[in-house]
Enzyme design. Structure first.
Site, PDB file in Angstrom:
ATOM      1  N   GLY A 514      64.082   0.943  26.123  1.00 39.07           N
ATOM      2  CA  GLY A 514      63.971  -0.008  25.013  1.00 39.07           C
ATOM      3  C   GLY A 514      64.138  -1.426  25.482  1.00 39.07           C
ATOM      4  O   GLY A 514      64.484  -1.709  26.628  1.00 39.07           O
ATOM      5  N   ASP A 632      71.629  -8.262  13.535  1.00 38.94           N
ATOM      6  CA  ASP A 632      70.306  -7.694  13.819  1.00 38.94           C
ATOM      7  C   ASP A 632      70.289  -6.202  13.522  1.00 38.94           C
ATOM      8  O   ASP A 632      69.905  -5.383  14.347  1.00 38.94           O
ATOM      9  CB  ASP A 632      69.915  -7.970  15.273  1.00 38.94           C
ATOM     10  CG  ASP A 632      68.429  -7.720  15.509  1.00 38.94           C
ATOM     11  OD1 ASP A 632      67.669  -7.647  14.515  1.00 38.94           O
ATOM     12  OD2 ASP A 632      68.020  -7.585  16.678  1.00 38.94           O
TER      13      ASP A 632
END
Ligand SMILES: *[C@@H]1O[C@H](CO)[C@@H](O)[C@H](O)[C@H]1NC(C)=O
Ligand SMILES: *[C@@H]1O[C@H](CO)[C@@H](O)[C@H](O)[C@H]1NC(C)=O
Ligand SMILES: *[C@@H]1O[C@H](CO)[C@@H](O)[C@H](O)[C@H]1NC(C)=O
Ligand SMILES: *[C@@H]1O[C@H](CO)[C@@H](O)[C@H](O)[C@H]1NC(C)=O
Ligand SMILES: *[C@@H]1O[C@H](CO)[C@@H](O)[C@H](O)[C@H]1NC(C)=O
Ligand SMILES: *[C@@H]1O[C@H](CO)[C@@H](O)[C@H](O)[C@H]1NC(C)=O
Ligand SMILES: *[C@@H]1O[C@H](CO)[C@@H](O)[C@H](O)[C@H]1NC(C)=O
Ligand SMILES: *[C@@H]1O[C@H](CO)[C@@H](O)[C@H](O)[C@H]1NC(C)=O
Ligand SMILES: *[C@@H]1O[C@H](CO)[C@@H](O)[C@H](O)[C@H]1NC(C)=O
Length: 824
Positions: A514, A632
């Site tokens: 990721g 986030d």
């Protein structure tokens, strides 16, 4: 000499002309010597109003009345002989007799007269510019000693300066009463009545029936008219003392013309303002406004909600008296308590606070202006026929006490500015209102905290928990864990760079799993075979090594079963890496948006995930020793362990980069469009409430299995939130649920989650619940606030979905760097 003659002639002319001048130019006064007949008028001094005889449109009858001088549509504001008209249009004669009374006759028959008792030597009748016809002593100018005034006998119209209500000295009511019809000014059956209860109330009455309850004056406005606000057209006031109880208003600008009227034809009370431009009366306000305004619409203990899916609902803790009737929208029988009150243990009763209401019918009330809410509560508790209480005056912090006895009738809900009401409940019912839910949830919070924080902080937590159980559950902001643990320095393993190079096969691209906010993430395996995830931070952290170490240590101490565990770190030369436990089931992102994989996540699992994320976030916001704003939160930052338990990742990273304050305004916006709260995306303002917003979006995505961005339903809704809102409004929220999980879905739970998520994505941070409330709501069946239309930040630059993993892009908005982070 010549000059003298001329001046004499001028004087003579003036004297001769004067009487006729007096009658042709505006005359506002009638005295003893005059009789006033059809065709004559009195005009107030400033030419505002006229007194004269008029005939309504289709009528041959004539009436003595007052209307506006300069408004072309004859608008009659007062009528003397509404009950007894004059049969033709020529035979009325008005005179003022010696005792100071006006007498109106048709030939020899008296059709109307005034009833002043006092008398005066030289009485005159005068029409004032206010529209008030007064009888006074010739020299008298004090309004208090007028012999009589038309303002004390309103017709269907209330003008500025009139008093609507009671003169308690004379025990007379100044009452506004509709005309029977537009061509018959005799009293109709609609009137504005002031009922002298202990807590006096205003009503629109229809005959003897209560029609619309305007409500008691609460210090700011009538309880049933919360939209009455200070405005720039008129000022209003309510006066209540031992002599008088009345409502009145005055114009703020003399050149604006406004009146209140009760209209029988429409059965509506109107406030009009004259439009000079259009030459019409514009309606500024009216009552009833909607179906909930009709008296007793939802019966006893029912609550009328104009925006609800059903017009009437029972107050919580109550059920329809006749479920069948209720089901067929016959609300008249109202609701009954699920658990009747029991007088023998009245002190065990409690109160449920319901917000945003028009308070109930005040027929059976008791008021004490001198005591506050706490004393009020005690007083109510002590008298077992007291069913509810609240402040009698809501000005400022609120003051005074009003208590209700007997059934609660005619309650409605308002979207804005309604009042609080505390409703008596049997002790056993109180739990269901949330306290049970609270305890249940606290136990799970307790459990997770014990697991997370270790027994070290147990005593302190227990104190907090006890504290919370006794307090109202709303909005308790406790900074957790301050104190004892400072000296405990959980040593964070430092791993060497070479260890991590080996573990990740030299950060091989095939091990990259990721790309997070601050750098790529790699899967790795230590020599011990333990699997790890290594986050390689971009090196521009701007922090010195010691500060960085300190931050990492702090983050390492954030331990909770719903947070990804930080195992260690590597700080060596320019390398900065964080080492986390590896999550075999990848991220939520990877599961829920995939048509096949999402079937693995049935409803119970999703609900568990939602609750887990909520607990993790609560811990970050208030239970950990640091207050962490995640900034986030999104599906790719929710990892799943082997049992599909959620774990929040990437928390606290902003701190490492020196960006974190717990609250504030930042020029560096870190986040992802589609999840950012409007105030954060637009102005860089973040707080725990901006995280709550992201959580709301996340929750919707989990329920719907759809991405918030890049969501199109035949182009009708630009995004998931607006789509959810429109379905919710229409009562079709169930349609939101991912079709892949329909089977095992507990609809009530899913609906509750949708409800909570809409509350989380409200436009304004103050309208969003905090995480403690979110957790309470997720776990209880109680009633909670109705969401308003959600807020959503519209990204002007890009609507396109960037779903390719590993992608990041930078956009400049308002000179702020917005880092768009994408899926890991
Ligand atoms: C008014 O009077 C006229 C003539 O006197 C008559 O024809 C008419 O019907 C009357 N109208 C009403 C409403 O009484
Ligand atoms: C008006 O006329 C009716 C009958 O036509 C009569 O009964 C009534 O008394 C009259 N009213 C007045 C004030 O003269
Ligand atoms: C004046 O009129 C009132 C009302 O009709 C009446 O009661 C009073 O007796 C009259 N007074 C005189 C002196 O006529
Ligand atoms: C009441 O309202 C109707 C229509 O809105 C209007 O035609 C009528 O004149 C009004 N009645 C009165 C007495 O003003
Ligand atoms: C309500 O409270 C305010 C502020 O305490 C006070 O000024 C006002 O007079 C009160 N109104 C009434 C109707 O008691
Ligand atoms: C009063 O109202 C008139 C007409 O609407 C407007 O022209 C004038 O500016 C207003 N005066 C003030 C002081 O607001
Ligand atoms: C009310 O109506 C719904 C469907 O409209 C039905 O399922 C429910 O059984 C009804 N309840 C009662 C008490 O009639
Ligand atoms: C009321 O409470 C008392 C004491 O708890 C109990 O004995 C009694 O049966 C209750 N009465 C009713 C009507 O529930
Ligand atoms: C409770 O209040 C009502 C209404 O004020 C009163 O009539 C009754 O006496 C009170 N009961 C007790 C026990 O104080």
């Amino acid at each position: 000499m010549n000059i003298d003659i001329i001046s004499f002639l001028i004087n003579l002319t003036c004297i001769l002309l004067l009487p006729s001048l007096k009658f042709s130019i505006a005359v506002d006064t009638l005295d003893l010597s005059q009789s006033f007949t059809n065709g004559m008028t009195l005009v107030s001094q400033g030419e505002k109003f006229v007194l004269g005889f008029f005939s309504p449109m289709n009528s041959n009858k004539s009436y003595l009345g007052i209307w506006y001088k300069n408004i072309p549509v004859q608008t009659v504001v007062w009528v003397a002989n509404g009950v007894k008209p004059i049969n033709d249009s020529s035979s009325g004669i008005l005179t003022l007799n010696d005792t100071g009374n006006l007498v109106l006759k048709q030939r020899d028959e008296v059709v109307w007269y005034t009833t002043s008792q006092q008398g005066s030597l030289n009485p005159v009748a005068q029409l004032l510019d206010s529209g008030n016809l007064v009888i006074r002593g010739e020299k008298e100018t004090n309004p208090e000693v007028y012999l009589w005034q038309s303002f004390d006998y309103p017709s269907d119209t209330i003008l500025p300066g009139m008093k609507l209500g009671w003169n308690l000295r004379t025990h007379t009511e100044r009452r506004m009463t509709s005309w029977k019809s537009p061509d018959d000014p005799s009293p109709g059956d609609l009137y504005w009545g002031s009922l002298l209860y202990n807590y006096p109330e205003q009503y629109l009455m229809q005959g003897t029936k209560k029609y619309v309850r305007v409500g008691p004056w609460n210090g700011l406005h009538f309880s049933g008219v919360p939209d009455q606000k200070p405005n720039n057209v008129y000022a209003y006031n309510f006066v209540s003392n031992k002599d008088e109880i009345y409502y009145t208003y005055s114009m703020l600008n003399d050149s604006v013309i406004s009146r209140m009227e009760l209209n029988q034809t429409d059965s509506i009370y109107y406030r009009y303002v004259w439009s000079e431009d259009q030459q019409i009366w514009n309606v500024m306000k009216s009552l009833p406004k909607d179906r909930c305004d009709y008296y007793r619409k939802c019966g006893v203990y029912g609550i009328c909600t104009i925006t609800g899916s059903l017009l009437c609902e029972c107050l919580s803790g109550f059920s329809p008296r006749s479920p069948a009737a209720w089901n067929s929208s016959d609300w008249s029988q109202g609701c009954v308590r699920n658990k009747p009150l029991n007088c023998t243990n009245k002190l065990n009763d409690g109160f449920v606070k319901v917000k945003g209401l028009k308070i109930p019918d005040c027929s059976h009330t008791w008021v004490d202006q001198t005591i506050g809410l706490n004393e009020c509560r005690l007083k109510c508790l002590n008298n077992c026929s007291c069913t509810a209480y609240t402040n009698s005056n809501i000005t400022g912090e609120g003051s005074g006490c009003v208590m209700w006895f007997g059934d609660l009738i005619d309650i409605r809900e308002f979207e804005n500015d309604g009042q609080d009401l505390y409703i008596r409940m049997d002790a056993s019912e109180l739990g269901k209102e949330g306290h049970d839910g609270l305890k249940k949830n606290l136990i799970s919070i307790l459990a997770s905290i014990i697991i997370a924080s270790g027994m070290l902080f147990f005593g302190y937590r227990l104190y907090i928990l006890r504290h919370r159980i006794t307090e109202d559950s709303e909005n308790i902001e406790l900074e957790g864990g301050r104190g004892s643990e400072d000296e405990d320095d959980l040593d964070l393993p430092l791993l060497t760079y070479s260890t991590l190079v080996t573990a990740t096969d030299n950060f091989s691209i095939k091990n990259k799993i990721g790309e997070g906010g601050f750098g790529p993430v790699y899967k790795g395996r230590l020599a011990s075979r333990q699997e790890i995830a290594v986050k390689r931070l971009s090196s521009d952290s701007g922090q010195g090594i010691n500060e960085l170490k300190n931050e990492v240590k702090l983050i390492a101490k954030l331990q909770h079963r719903n947070l990804v565990k930080l195992l260690g770190c590597c700080i060596e030369e320019e390398h900065r890496m964080l080492v986390y436990e590896y999550m075999p089931n990848n991220s939520l992102n990877w599961l829920i948006f995939d048509d096949t994989k999402s079937k693995l996540l049935d409803w119970p699992k999703r609900f568990n995930i939602i609750c887990g994320i909520a607990r993790g976030l609560l811990y970050l916001h208030q239970d950990s020793r640091l207050r962490i704003i995640h900034r986030d939160l999104k599906p790719s930052n929710i990892l799943l362990d082997d049992k599909l338990n959620p774990k929040i990742s990437d928390f606290g990273i902003a701190r490492i980069f020196g960006l974190d304050q717990t609250h504030g305004n930042t020029s560096r916006v870190v986040g992802t469009y589609g999840y950012m709260a409007p105030e954060y995306a637009a102005d860089g303002l973040f707080s725990v409430k901006s995280d709550v917003f992201s959580f709301g979006i996340l929750m919707l995505e989990i329920i719907c299995g759809k991405r918030s961005r890049g969501f199109y339903v035949e182009n009708e809704s630009p995004n998931l939130v607006t789509h959810a809102w429109s379905l919710w409004k229409e009562g079709r929220a169930l349609e939101l649920i991912d079709k892949n999980i329909k089977d095992a879905c507990v609809e009530s739970e899913a609906l509750r989650c949708i409800h909570v998520s809409l509350l989380c994505v409200q436009q304004f941070p103050e309208d969003r619940p905090g995480m403690p409330s979110v957790i309470l709501m997720l776990g209880s069946d109680g009633e909670f606030a109705k969401p308003k239309e959600p807020g959503y930040y519209v990204n002007k630059y890009s609507f396109a979905e960037t779903s390719k993993s590993g992608q990041s892009e930078k956009t400049i908005t308002n000179q702020m760097t917005i880092t768009l982070l994408e899926a890991r």
